[in-house]
Scaffold this active site. Structure first.
Site, PDB file in Angstrom:
ATOM      1  CG  LEU A   1      18.227 -13.893 111.648  1.00  0.00           C
ATOM      2  CD1 LEU A   1      17.265 -13.533 112.775  1.00  0.00           C
ATOM      3  CD2 LEU A   1      19.278 -12.783 111.529  1.00  0.00           C
TER       4      LEU A   1
ATOM      5  CG  ASP B   1      12.495   7.052 108.399  1.00  0.00           C
ATOM      6  OD1 ASP B   1      13.125   7.358 107.362  1.00  0.00           O
ATOM      7  OD2 ASP B   1      11.448   7.626 108.757  1.00  0.00           O
TER       8      ASP B   1
ATOM      9  CG  HIS C   1      20.828   6.242 101.846  1.00  0.00           C
ATOM     10  ND1 HIS C   1      19.728   6.124 102.665  1.00  0.00           N
ATOM     11  CD2 HIS C   1      20.484   7.157 100.895  1.00  0.00           C
ATOM     12  CE1 HIS C   1      18.764   6.934 102.233  1.00  0.00           C
ATOM     13  NE2 HIS C   1      19.207   7.570 101.164  1.00  0.00           N
TER      14      HIS C   1
HETATM   15  C1  IPE Z   1       9.947   4.072 104.895  1.00  0.00           C
HETATM   16  O1  IPE Z   1      10.622   5.257 105.099  1.00  0.00           O
HETATM   17  C2  IPE Z   1      10.698   3.192 103.923  1.00  0.00           C
HETATM   18  C3  IPE Z   1      11.976   2.654 104.405  1.00  0.00           C
HETATM   19  C4  IPE Z   1      12.481   2.796 105.593  1.00  0.00           C
HETATM   20  C5  IPE Z   1      12.683   1.866 103.418  1.00  0.00           C
HETATM   21  P1  IPE Z   1      10.280   6.598 104.288  1.00  0.00           P
HETATM   22  O2  IPE Z   1      11.272   7.601 104.747  1.00  0.00           O
HETATM   23  O3  IPE Z   1      10.240   6.309 102.833  1.00  0.00           O
HETATM   24  O4  IPE Z   1       8.825   6.939 104.787  1.00  0.00           O
HETATM   25  P2  IPE Z   1       8.033   8.316 104.787  1.00  0.00           P
HETATM   26  O5  IPE Z   1       8.017   8.828 103.390  1.00  0.00           O
HETATM   27  O6  IPE Z   1       8.768   9.255 105.706  1.00  0.00           O
HETATM   28  O7  IPE Z   1       6.682   7.989 105.338  1.00  0.00           O
HETATM   29  C1  IPE Z   2      15.621   5.566 105.391  1.00  0.00           C
HETATM   30  O1  IPE Z   2      16.137   6.831 105.560  1.00  0.00           O
HETATM   31  C2  IPE Z   2      16.175   4.851 104.177  1.00  0.00           C
HETATM   32  C3  IPE Z   2      15.235   4.710 103.063  1.00  0.00           C
HETATM   33  C4  IPE Z   2      13.995   5.102 103.065  1.00  0.00           C
HETATM   34  C5  IPE Z   2      15.721   4.064 101.878  1.00  0.00           C
HETATM   35  P1  IPE Z   2      15.556   8.086 104.764  1.00  0.00           P
HETATM   36  O2  IPE Z   2      16.310   8.199 103.481  1.00  0.00           O
HETATM   37  O3  IPE Z   2      14.103   7.998 104.647  1.00  0.00           O
HETATM   38  O4  IPE Z   2      15.984   9.270 105.701  1.00  0.00           O
HETATM   39  P2  IPE Z   2      15.085  10.517 106.116  1.00  0.00           P
HETATM   40  O5  IPE Z   2      13.810   9.979 106.657  1.00  0.00           O
HETATM   41  O6  IPE Z   2      14.888  11.340 104.880  1.00  0.00           O
HETATM   42  O7  IPE Z   2      15.902  11.214 107.158  1.00  0.00           O
HETATM   43 MG    MG Z   3      12.569   8.605 105.800  1.00  0.00          MG
END
Ligand code: IPE
Ligand code: IPE
Ligand code: MG
Length: 256
Positions: free
Chosen positions: A141, A30, A47
């Site tokens: 793995l 995240d 990303h």
């Molecule tokens: C969880 O992260 C999903 C992934 C890491 C793929 P999100 O960024 O979508 O989660 P919330 O919305 O902050 O809870």
């Molecule tokens: C995690 O990073 C990747 C996915 C959920 C696909 P985020 O895109 O959720 O990044 P933040 O949480 O908005 O910073």
């Molecule tokens: Mg996120």
């Protein structure tokens, strides 16, 4: 699938530490968007950087003797993001499978995908299936890619199948137990995660492995995913090694 692999790409495993390593590590990757925003970049840049970190952590998992690494790459709820971001994430997934599959295979990585497959674009579905098929016999793995994954949906679909099996006489109501349920989850052939890491400082599961995390250890890492690295991963493993998992028992009792 187009990448060529030479011997320098091969990752070697460190000797086992005698049982303190988690067998299964699951990561909620995240913070990509916040990483990009902090630099005045589009979220997609975060990303893109995140994919490089994924590669490094796969290598580190092999070196560390982890048997299963689950990466949460796209949740059922992530479809609600702006269409451009969703389509970028799908493109990244396609690109990752195309460029990294040969190297993963060469390194003995078995790829498993968990999540809802129905409704996925046919080209994505066939790439994911090809990755699983090609690497099915690898043993170093298991890389579990959670894509279009939502744990409540997973549990509901298992419950529906269980209900159908009861209605059609294959299982009796009294036979329903944790094993019958686990067997119907996407993760039926995967052990429960020992350690769940979430980056970016958020402390929630966001619909990830709700059933499977019943006795997982949690590690919340402040770094945003694009800044995450091997040293941070090592710190999480070292922290895990100090924990005592009791599974409801008391300290003096043996753990299964
Ligand atoms: C969880 O992260 C999903 C992934 C890491 C793929 P999100 O960024 O979508 O989660 P919330 O919305 O902050 O809870
Ligand atoms: C995690 O990073 C990747 C996915 C959920 C696909 P985020 O895109 O959720 O990044 P933040 O949480 O908005 O910073
Ligand atoms: Mg996120």
């Amino acid at each position: 699938m187009t990448a060529s692999v030479d011997a320098s790409d091969l990752v070697s495993r460190q000797p086992s530490d005698g049982g303190c390593s988690p067998r299964h590590v699951a990561i909620i990757m995240d913070g990509n968007g916040r990483w990009a925003a902090a630099r005045g970049l589009p979220r997609t840049e975060g990303h893109r950087r995140g994919v490089d970190v994924m590669r490094r952590i796969v290598r580190r998992s092999i070196e560390s003797g982890v048997d299963y690494l689950t990466l949460f790459s796209f949740s059922s709820e992530n479809w609600s993001r702006p269409a451009t971001e969703v389509s970028f994430l799908l493109t990244l997934l396609r690109r990752f499978v195309r460029t990294d599959l040969a190297s993963l295979h060469k390194n003995g990585v078995r790829v498993r995908v968990i999540g809802e497959r129905e409704g996925l674009a046919p080209d994505i579905l066939s790439l994911l299936e090809e990755a699983e098929r090609l690497t099915a016999d690898n043993t170093l793995l298991t890389l579990v890619v959670a894509f279009n994954y939502g744990s409540r949906q997973e549990i509901l679909s298992a419950a529906r199948r269980l209900a159908r099996d009861v209605a059609e006489g294959r299982v009796s109501v009294d036979e329903i137990d944790c094993d019958e349920m686990s067997r119907r989850l996407y993760t039926s052939d995967i052990p429960d995660p020992d350690l769940i890491i979430r980056t970016s400082g958020e402390q929630r599961l966001s619909n990830f492995l709700l059933w499977q995390a019943a006795y997982s250890e949690f590690y919340f890492e402040p770094a945003l995913w694009p800044d995450y690295d091997e040293a941070a991963f090592d710190r999480a493993l070292a922290d895990y090694a100090k924990r005592e998992r009791r599974f409801g028992r008391v300290t003096t009792q043996a753990v299964p």
